[in-house]
Design an enzyme around this catalytic site. Structure first.
Site, short mmCIF file in Angstrom:
data_model
loop_
_atom_site.label_atom_id
_atom_site.label_comp_id
_atom_site.label_asym_id
_atom_site.label_seq_id
_atom_site.Cartn_x
_atom_site.Cartn_y
_atom_site.Cartn_z
N HIS A 156 0.63 -1.06 -0.47
CA HIS A 156 0.10 -0.03 -0.09
C HIS A 156 0.86 1.00 0.15
O HIS A 156 1.01 2.45 -0.83
CB HIS A 156 -0.79 0.01 1.06
CG HIS A 156 -1.69 -1.44 1.52
ND1 HIS A 156 -2.93 -1.48 0.80
CD2 HIS A 156 -2.10 -2.86 1.89
CE1 HIS A 156 -3.88 -2.32 1.03
NE2 HIS A 156 -2.88 -2.85 1.35
N ARG B 170 6.83 1.89 -10.72
CA ARG B 170 8.07 3.21 -10.72
C ARG B 170 8.17 3.35 -12.19
O ARG B 170 8.41 2.99 -13.20
CB ARG B 170 8.84 2.38 -9.82
CG ARG B 170 8.46 2.64 -8.32
CD ARG B 170 9.14 1.87 -7.53
NE ARG B 170 9.29 0.39 -8.09
CZ ARG B 170 9.48 0.14 -6.58
NH1 ARG B 170 10.84 -0.19 -6.00
NH2 ARG B 170 9.59 -1.54 -7.09
N GLU C 286 4.72 -5.54 -12.36
CA GLU C 286 6.44 -5.23 -12.14
C GLU C 286 7.32 -6.19 -13.04
O GLU C 286 7.58 -5.65 -14.47
CB GLU C 286 6.91 -4.49 -11.22
CG GLU C 286 6.13 -3.73 -10.55
CD GLU C 286 7.09 -3.49 -8.99
OE1 GLU C 286 6.90 -2.17 -8.07
OE2 GLU C 286 7.68 -4.39 -8.95
#
Length: 480
Positions: free
Chosen positions: A22, A153, A253
């Site tokens: 989270h 990211r 990812e």
């Protein structure tokens, strides 16, 4: 001229049992907002600060909460433009208590098991749809559902083209805290298979079984490396040809990197992601025991074609730009048009590309345009909204009442804003604003068949083609 930065306040917690997912996905969004000049604050409990060292080095202000689930603890702080709530223990009662305090509320969820009071809800579960939240969010809420919205990211968004990496290194990544020591089971499975390949193990510094994992890693042949709090996971994944990983955010990812994987469920909230990975052929899902993991690893390691297919399917699930698109929505300002917008609106309307895609292609005369604008601004059955980024106008959305509970919508994007996703962000937030103002209504749009860009924007915003006639496509979105 000095401008006051926009503000976002994140409410998320982490612990050995909750994991760090989270907080990490909130940090991803905060980094994107910070890049755009926002001021970001994190409000969390003391255990979160101990569990996620990355918070200390992130460009965010940290606020430790003594009464973590009491909305009054936040209401005592300066109100933000956006409150971001990512917490399974909080729901609409918490959010409603803060609705008058924060300008907007964003909720990150993947359970769809409780109601929320929010402006935007994001669920990045593979295969998730907005229908999952029917009756759980207000009628005006924007629901962003599916892996395409994953908050990854920047190093994942910037990853190069898909390629199959030779199987000369295996990655083991089973959560930042891994409270059940799934990592230890994975290392025992690798020892049983005996592939003889280098192994990179990733864990968080707060993982309770870190020393036990280091001991197991030292017994593998060759000895596995144990990496703690890795900053650049994309670079590490790019070196690996196979992975054993949890079916959480890290699974997305791995998908983005096209990394063939054996995925395991280590928390109940990962079950839907695991099902999606299996359904899409993006990972081989295994039970969490040594024998099952060994069988799955042996199967994938011995089948190069299967790894290649899996890499391609995984890569197709998301492009890594979910955080940027979400930040676009959060950064967009909408306001009612006024007489001062007349010149800009005329220039947009008479732009050659705009005219070619309009139902009426003739150039509009100046006097006719300003007379039209005066009528629109004075008509309560019409709403003309201007979208802005940082004070710069990027487009307009017009709503016209057709009949009871039905409005016609049209969009025009400034020439300099085309091709940047502005149209989708503009329409998304304008529809939400209209529904909040007038209640649940149905929306219709008429689009030239030769205008695929506009068609794509409306489909992405939940409109469905209802009819076609004379090279005009009729789209509809029902909100009642």
């Amino acid at each position: 001229m000095v401008t006051t930065p926009r503000t976002a306040l994140f409410r998320a917690d982490a612990s050995a049992t909750l994991g760090i997912g989270h907080v990490m996905r909130c940090l991803t969004l905060a980094a994107e907002l910070n890049r755009r000049g926002w001021r970001c604050r994190f409000a969390c409990d003391a255990e979160t600060l101990r569990t996620v060292p990355a918070l200390r080095s992130a460009p965010v202000e940290l606020i430790e909460l003594a009464a973590a689930r009491d909305p009054a603890a936040l209401a005592a702080l300066a109100p933000p433009q956006w409150l971001v709530v990512d917490h399974y223990g909080l729901d609409q009662a918490y959010e409603r208590a803060l609705a008058a305090w924060a300008e907007h509320i964003l909720v990150l969820d993947d359970l769809a098991d409780r109601p929320h009071h929010c402006d935007i809800l994001l669920d990045q579960t593979i295969g998730a749809s907005a229908d999952r939240y029917l009756g759980l969010v207000p009628h005006w809420a924007v629901v962003l559902a599916g892996a395409g919205h994953a908050l990854l990211r920047p190093d994942f968004a910037e990853a190069g083209p898909s390629r199959v990496v030779p199987l000369d290194r295996i990655l083991v990544s089973l959560g930042g805290t891994d409270p059940t020591n799934a990592t230890g089971l994975a290392l025992q499975a690798l020892a049983a298979v005996g592939l003889g390949l280098p192994v990179s193990v990733v864990m968080g510094g707060a993982a309770p079984h870190l020393e036990a994992v280091r001991d197991l890693a030292s017994r593998l042949t060759p000895q596995a490396e144990v990496l703690v709090d890795v900053a650049d996971m994309a670079a590490l994944m790019a070196r690996c040809g196979l992975a054993v990983g949890a079916a959480g955010t890290s699974a997305l990812e791995r998908c983005r990197m096209g990394l063939p994987s054996v995925a395991v469920v280590i928390a109940d909230n990962q079950r839907d992601i695991a099902k999606g990975l299996e359904r899409e052929g993006a990972a081989l899902v295994s039970a969490l025991d040594i024998a099952a993991l060994a069988r799955s690893l042996s199967l994938l390691a011995g089948d190069e074609r299967a790894r290649s297919r899996m890499a391609g399917r995984a890569r197709s699930l998301c492009d890594g730009r979910g955080a940027a698109r979400l930040a676009d929505l959060m950064s967009l300002d909408l306001r009612r048009a006024g007489p001062e917008d007349g010149e800009v609106l005329l220039a947009w309307r008479n732009d050659p590309v705009t005219r070619a895609n309009s139902l009426e292609t003739a150039e509009v005369e100046r006097d006719h345009h300003f007379a039209w604008l005066d009528r629109v601004l004075a008509d309560r059955e019409r709403i003309l909204m201007i979208g802005e980024y940082g004070g710069e106008r990027i487009g307009m959305v017009r709503f016209d009442t057709c009949r009871d509970k039905e409005w016609r919508v049209s969009v025009s994007v400034a020439p300099e804003a085309r091709g940047k996703g502005a149209g989708q962000a503009l329409l998304t937030m304008a529809v939400s604003t209209l529904l909040r103002q007038v209640g649940p209504v149905d929306l219709i749009a008429e689009i030239r068949e030769a205008n695929p860009a506009s068609r794509k924007i409306f489909v992405a915003c939940g409109f469905v083609q209802a009819d076609r006639a004379d090279e005009i496509l009729y789209f509809r979105r029902n909100s009642r």
